[in-house]
Scaffold this active site. Structure first.
Site, PDB file in Angstrom:
ATOM      1  N   ASP A 128      -4.799  11.109  -6.032  1.00  0.00           N
ATOM      2  CA  ASP A 128      -3.846  10.105  -6.500  1.00  0.00           C
ATOM      3  C   ASP A 128      -4.576   8.896  -7.105  1.00  0.00           C
ATOM      4  O   ASP A 128      -4.284   7.746  -6.774  1.00  0.00           O
ATOM      5  CB  ASP A 128      -2.921   9.672  -5.343  1.00  0.00           C
ATOM      6  N   HIS A 171      -1.286   4.636   4.205  1.00  0.00           N
ATOM      7  CA  HIS A 171      -1.652   6.031   4.462  1.00  0.00           C
ATOM      8  C   HIS A 171      -3.149   6.233   4.322  1.00  0.00           C
ATOM      9  O   HIS A 171      -3.819   5.438   3.679  1.00  0.00           O
ATOM     10  CB  HIS A 171      -0.930   6.957   3.478  1.00  0.00           C
ATOM     11  N   GLN A 239      -1.529  12.490   1.340  1.00  0.00           N
ATOM     12  CA  GLN A 239      -1.580  11.094   1.796  1.00  0.00           C
ATOM     13  C   GLN A 239      -0.705  10.965   3.038  1.00  0.00           C
ATOM     14  O   GLN A 239       0.523  10.968   2.940  1.00  0.00           O
ATOM     15  CB  GLN A 239      -1.086  10.157   0.668  1.00  0.00           C
ATOM     16  N   ASP A 271      -1.867  -2.338  -0.642  1.00  0.00           N
ATOM     17  CA  ASP A 271      -1.236  -1.252  -1.384  1.00  0.00           C
ATOM     18  C   ASP A 271       0.018  -0.755  -0.662  1.00  0.00           C
ATOM     19  O   ASP A 271      -0.005  -0.513   0.551  1.00  0.00           O
ATOM     20  CB  ASP A 271      -2.245  -0.103  -1.509  1.00  0.00           C
ATOM     21  N   GLU A 313       1.175  -5.617  -2.981  1.00  0.00           N
ATOM     22  CA  GLU A 313       1.589  -4.665  -4.016  1.00  0.00           C
ATOM     23  C   GLU A 313       2.981  -4.203  -3.603  1.00  0.00           C
ATOM     24  O   GLU A 313       3.152  -3.203  -2.922  1.00  0.00           O
ATOM     25  CB  GLU A 313       0.623  -3.487  -4.127  1.00  0.00           C
ATOM     26  N   ASP A 383      -0.389   1.879 -12.998  1.00  0.00           N
ATOM     27  CA  ASP A 383       0.769   2.675 -12.585  1.00  0.00           C
ATOM     28  C   ASP A 383       1.787   2.789 -13.723  1.00  0.00           C
ATOM     29  O   ASP A 383       1.706   2.097 -14.732  1.00  0.00           O
ATOM     30  CB  ASP A 383       1.408   2.061 -11.341  1.00  0.00           C
TER      31      ASP A 383
HETATM   32  C1  GLC Z   1       0.273   2.153  -5.188  1.00  0.00           C
HETATM   33  C2  GLC Z   1      -0.751   2.483  -6.243  1.00  0.00           C
HETATM   34  C3  GLC Z   1      -0.415   3.814  -6.842  1.00  0.00           C
HETATM   35  C4  GLC Z   1      -0.411   4.857  -5.753  1.00  0.00           C
HETATM   36  C5  GLC Z   1       0.489   4.452  -4.597  1.00  0.00           C
HETATM   37  C6  GLC Z   1       0.221   5.281  -3.378  1.00  0.00           C
HETATM   38  O1  GLC Z   1       1.534   2.006  -5.709  1.00  0.00           O
HETATM   39  O2  GLC Z   1      -0.800   1.461  -7.207  1.00  0.00           O
HETATM   40  O3  GLC Z   1      -1.313   4.157  -7.869  1.00  0.00           O
HETATM   41  O4  GLC Z   1       0.025   6.084  -6.266  1.00  0.00           O
HETATM   42  O5  GLC Z   1       0.265   3.119  -4.197  1.00  0.00           O
HETATM   43  O6  GLC Z   1      -0.972   4.879  -2.775  1.00  0.00           O
END
Ligand code: GLC
Length: 647
Positions: A128, A171, A239, A271, A313, A383
């Site tokens: 990811d 995660h 994850q 995150d 985030e 993203d």
């Molecule tokens: C956040 C990251 C993204 C990722 C997600 C899961 O949103 O920016 O790229 O897929 O987390 O970790």
């Protein structure tokens, strides 16, 4: 005989810096932990304070010095001088040595905040884009060693650049040592995750859980053969979500945060913080406890490493966003920074629709942020863009939320009448009709289509669109973030579709490698690259002089300048005065009424002219202020504004 009276020495207890900080933050920590864990909280608080004490005594003296400097300059991240840059470490510089070699490029651009993505060891194979972490504490083998990372961080800091790094706390990857121990039968490690022997609980949860990656990884649970259990996997199947209702997770994660802060990382990006707490019968996002988690981490870090701030985030609905900056019924100390996702989405929405009324409605509805907080303002990131248009906002301007979201998805994938974009769908969900969008800013703004069509007028318009969005991000307030390549007008990476490891995830379209050939052409203003580079440099320099963009206790209001195509905002800073930003998203020139707070003497900071008449060319952005910043004020009178710089 005179009796000698023994004088009692006065005992002055000098509390250590650490003790003072504990005194300042203990209540925050305790109340967050009590909200999370009830009666079990007390023991946890003691453990966390002990861990913070250990981290504090391990802290490098140079970082201790930084902590002290920041104690007298607590709003360092709110400075109008701040400019951010965001890049995948490997795609920017191949490895840590390569990133170091690019420091002169960053300083030439004027960057002082660097967000390096995917720094730490990620899962082998699919991961990811680096967000499935195998080891939080060591850099990816391909990038280099921990010593090299420390050296990079120090060199960045000696060049005035603060490092921001991801902290993926929702995660771990399925090959993280905790996950492997869980597979090997460790009860302790199993309890760090959420696992279920059969579908009873997963079915109950899934009744209200939305799909995050509906096409890549449908559902929120994955059957694991070795465990003979369903594991909670909100994102990809590899994850594994941590179980934050278990206090051991808090202790483990806080420990990691302290270590990362001691590496010298100054901004920890939390995150997917919105997903951390689960509550049956809800969508398991933005639960009150997710905020308590951030508040507890905030407190622990403040005790040991106060120079470190937190970036949420939280790419969430407007109503849920400001709480991550600590705005609650009673304000809390939570994250200092959050992405202004709404401003980003509304920017693209304005370009597609040629109208600013929806953006005005949506952004006016956001609650003011606390005085100690600020935004990350951005145009693109690594993203996809989720079209976070609120149904009520859309209705207020005569649209429907679903209709406008579908329009934006179609427009930016290039399937709409007069669309200039060549983006890509991401996460299309047939059931809900939701679709997100991938693509580099240049491609979404029309550069790719104009070049393909050999249309110079269209190319000029597309560049103006890109410049307009960056003009808003740099002039709105907060730390503006340049996404790697945008400063060079870099388009999509064409190789993602032919690479089977990336082709199923269109986000790779906008994760190209740094293009040295484009960078070499950055001073040629006859090219789109040269124009964009010059514009970004101009924004950086203008911003640095523009004190009303200082963000401590400033207010910003969007207002109606009397034209549907003009997005207008008014900033007011108690000491540094006013700034009005105007962005004409339409394709006609417009006259607007001068803002009453900015009389004669105001200047257009970007054009460096008298703003009168208050006219905007198509796709023009203007910043108008009475404060001509450092240009007219001797440096000796301004140093105190930014102790970081004068230190
Ligand atoms: C956040 C990251 C993204 C990722 C997600 C899961 O949103 O920016 O790229 O897929 O987390 O970790």
């Amino acid at each position: 005989m005179r009796r000698r009276v023994a004088s009692t020495p006065t005992v002055v207890t000098v509390a250590s810096e650490f003790d003072l900080r504990v005194a300042e933050w203990q209540r925050d920590l305790d109340s967050a932990l009590a909200g999370l864990y009830g009666e079990a909280a007390e023991g946890i608080s003691d453990i966390l304070v002990d861990r913070a004490r250990a981290a504090c005594s391990d802290r490098d003296p140079q970082l201790g010095e930084l902590d002290r400097r920041r104690a007298v300059s607590p709003g360092w991240y709110q400075s109008h001088r701040r400019v951010g840059y965001m890049a995948y470490a490997d795609r920017f510089g191949d490895d840590l040595a390569g990133v170091r070699a690019r420091i002169p490029y960053l300083t030439e651009l004027g960057v002082d905040t660097l967000h390096l993505l995917s720094l730490f060891r990620a899962r082998r194979g699919e991961n990811d884009g680096g967000y499935a972490i195998r080891d939080y504490l060591r850099p990816d083998e391909r990038l280099g060693t921990l010593d090299e990372l420390r050296a990079l961080i120090n060199e960045l800091r000696s060049n005035g650049i603060s490092l921001c790094a991801d902290f993926v706390l929702n995660h771990t990857s399925d090959d993280h040592e905790w996950a492997r121990a869980a597979i090997d039968g460790s009860v302790y490690h199993r309890s760090l995750y959420r696992m279920f022997p059969d579908r009873t609980e997963p079915d109950a949860w899934e009744a209200t859980l939305p799909e995050v990656f509906p096409d890549l990884a449908p559902g929120s649970f994955t059957w694991n053969e070795d465990l003979q259990r369903w594991v909670w996997t909100t994102f990809r199947e590899f994850q594994w979500d941590l179980d934050w209702s278990n206090p051991d997770v808090m202790v483990e994660v806080a420990d990691i945060a302290l270590t990362l802060a001691n590496y010298g990382i100054e901004i920890l990006r939390l995150d997917a913080i919105a997903f951390t707490w689960k509550r049956l019968g809800t969508n398991c996002q933005n639960q009150p406890e997710a905020h308590l988690i951030a508040q507890a981490l905030r407190a622990v870090l403040a005790m040991a490493a106060p120079a470190t701030v937190l970036l949420a985030e939280a790419i969430v609905a407007p109503d849920d966003l400001v709480a991550y900056l600590g705005r609650h019924e009673r304000d809390r100390r939570e994250c200092e920074l959050a992405y202004h996702n709404q401003l980003m989405v509304q920017g693209w929405s304005m370009l597609a629709s040629g109208r600013a009324d929806l953006a005005r409605t949506a952004i006016s509805r956001l609650t003011d942020i606390p005085g100690r907080a600020t935004w990350f303002t951005y145009v693109r990131c690594h993203d996809d863009i989720g079209w976070a248009i609120d149904d009520r906002d859309a209705a207020a301007v005569g649209l429907t939320g679903a209709g406008h979201r579908a329009f934006l998805a179609a427009f930016y994938r290039g399937d709409f009448w007069q669309s200039f974009s060549r983006g890509h769908p991401f996460g299309a969900n047939a059931e809900t009709g939701d679709e997100r969008t991938s693509g580099m800013a240049a491609t979404l703004a029309g550069v790719t289509a104009a070049i393909d069509d050999g249309d110079p007028a269209a190319l000029d318009r597309s560049l103006r669109r890109l410049m307009l969005l960056y003009g808003i991000a740099f002039g709105y307030g907060g730390i503006p973030i340049i996404y790697m390549g945008d400063e060079l007008c870099q388009q999509d990476d064409p190789t993602w579709v032919t690479d089977s490891t990336r082709s199923t995830d269109s986000r790779w379209a906008h994760r190209p490698r740094f293009d040295d050939a484009l960078a070499a052409a950055r001073c040629n203003v006859d090219t789109p690259t040269g124009r964009m580079w010059a514009w970004v440099r101009h924004l950086v320099e203008t911003r640095r002089r523009c004190r009303p963009l200082h963000d401590d206790h400033a207010t910003v209001r969007v207002f109606d300048p009397g034209h549907r195509t003009v997005f207008a905002w008014h900033r007011s800073h108690a000491r540094f005065g006013e700034l009005v930003g105007l962005a004409n998203v339409g394709e006609d020139a417009i006259d607007v009424v001068a803002h009453p707070d900015l009389g004669p003497g105001a200047i257009d900071l970007l054009a460096r002219t008298d703003p009168r008449p208050w006219r905007l060319a198509p796709l023009q952005v203007r910043w108008i202020s009475a404060d001509d910043g450092y240009a007219t004020v001797p440096a000796s009178q301004t140093e105190h504004l930014d102790p970081e710089v004068s230190a």
